[in-house]
Motif scaffolding. Structure first.
Motif, mmCIF file in Angstrom:
data_model
loop_
_atom_site.group_PDB
_atom_site.id
_atom_site.type_symbol
_atom_site.label_atom_id
_atom_site.label_comp_id
_atom_site.label_asym_id
_atom_site.label_seq_id
_atom_site.Cartn_x
_atom_site.Cartn_y
_atom_site.Cartn_z
ATOM 1 N N PHE A 69 0.826 -1.203 0.000
ATOM 2 C CA PHE A 69 0.000 0.000 0.000
ATOM 3 C C PHE A 69 0.866 1.261 0.000
ATOM 4 N N LEU A 70 1.921 1.266 0.806
ATOM 5 C CA LEU A 70 2.824 2.421 0.832
ATOM 6 C C LEU A 70 3.529 2.589 -0.509
ATOM 7 N N ALA A 71 3.825 1.475 -1.171
ATOM 8 C CA ALA A 71 4.497 1.545 -2.472
ATOM 9 C C ALA A 71 3.615 2.227 -3.499
ATOM 10 N N VAL A 72 2.346 1.827 -3.584
ATOM 11 C CA VAL A 72 1.477 2.429 -4.583
ATOM 12 C C VAL A 72 1.129 3.874 -4.220
ATOM 13 N N ALA A 73 1.120 4.172 -2.919
ATOM 14 C CA ALA A 73 0.806 5.534 -2.489
ATOM 15 C C ALA A 73 1.941 6.504 -2.787
ATOM 16 N N SER A 74 3.179 5.993 -2.811
ATOM 17 C CA SER A 74 4.339 6.871 -3.023
ATOM 18 C C SER A 74 5.058 6.619 -4.341
#
Length: 227
Positions: A189-194
């Motif tokens: 989730f953090l990867a797709v958000a950033s």
């Protein structure tokens, strides 16, 4: 009279109606847990079929939630609503099977977030649907992102809550696997958000979604067998 009959009943002999009541309650619980088994395959299977057949959709660049756009967007909206309802039903079954606790509540919120994701469509992005340029963020696009963020956070929290409970009861494999899924899902989730639309970030998030559903399905099977 009733008390006397109950007192003189032979050991191991249930009163009329008792077995039927227990079987009915167990049946209801198992039926609710069963929704957790099928929710993931429905979501992943239909989403993958859409991704491979929708014109202009690229698995390496587009998140599955974008499939709610376009003429066939109703299909993915229906998938959100159906699997969200299934997840809420599973959470109710988990509460019935294992009592009150944070894990069923967090999973119920995750299910509600899927319902919200279906109600609030994601904005077009990355050239999908084909020919529709990305514009300013709409209110329903923002609501989609917020509901997704809340739901994903609850799913990660549910993984760690269950891991702690399993560790206390000596279920080492479940404890470590739940922690691992929680970490991997949070990382995706953090990867797709950033990641700003990067291929690696989108693929990492897609993989995390599949792992999350696999964990829910495995948990449902485990709870079903022990209901």
């Amino acid at each position: 009279m009733t008390t006397a009959r109950a007192a003189t009943a032979r050991p191991g002999t249930a009163r009329p109606g008792t077995a039927r009541t227990c079987d009915r309650e167990t049946g209801i619980t198992r039926s609710l847990l069963g929704y957790g088994v099928i929710a993931g395959p429905v979501y992943v299977g239909v989403s993958l079929a859409e991704a491979l057949t929708r014109d202009g959709f690229d698995l390496t660049r587009h998140a599955w939630s974008l499939l709610a756009n376009g003429d066939l967007g109703w299909v993915h909206i229906a998938v959100f609503v159906l699997t969200g309802a299934m997840t809420v039903a599973f959470a109710v079954g988990l509460r019935r099977a294992h009592g009150r606790g944070w894990a069923p509540r967090l999973l119920a919120v995750y299910g509600l977030s899927l319902l919200a994701a279906g109600a609030f469509r994601a904005d077009p992005a990355g050239g999908f649907p084909r020919g529709v340029p990305a514009g300013e963020a709409s209110w329903h696009g923002v609501a989609h992102l917020v509901s997704g963020g809340v739901g994903f956070a609850c799913l990660v929290a549910a993984c760690f809550v269950l891991a702690r409970r399993c560790a206390r009861s000596g279920q080492v494999v479940w404890a470590w696997s739940s922690r691992a899924i929680g970490v991997l899902f949070a990382a995706g989730f953090l990867a797709v958000a950033s990641g700003a639309g990067a291929t690696w970030a989108n693929l990492a998030f897609t993989g995390a979604v599949v792992l999350g559903w696999a964990w829910i399905g495995a948990l449902a099977v485990h709870a079903y067998r022990n209901a």
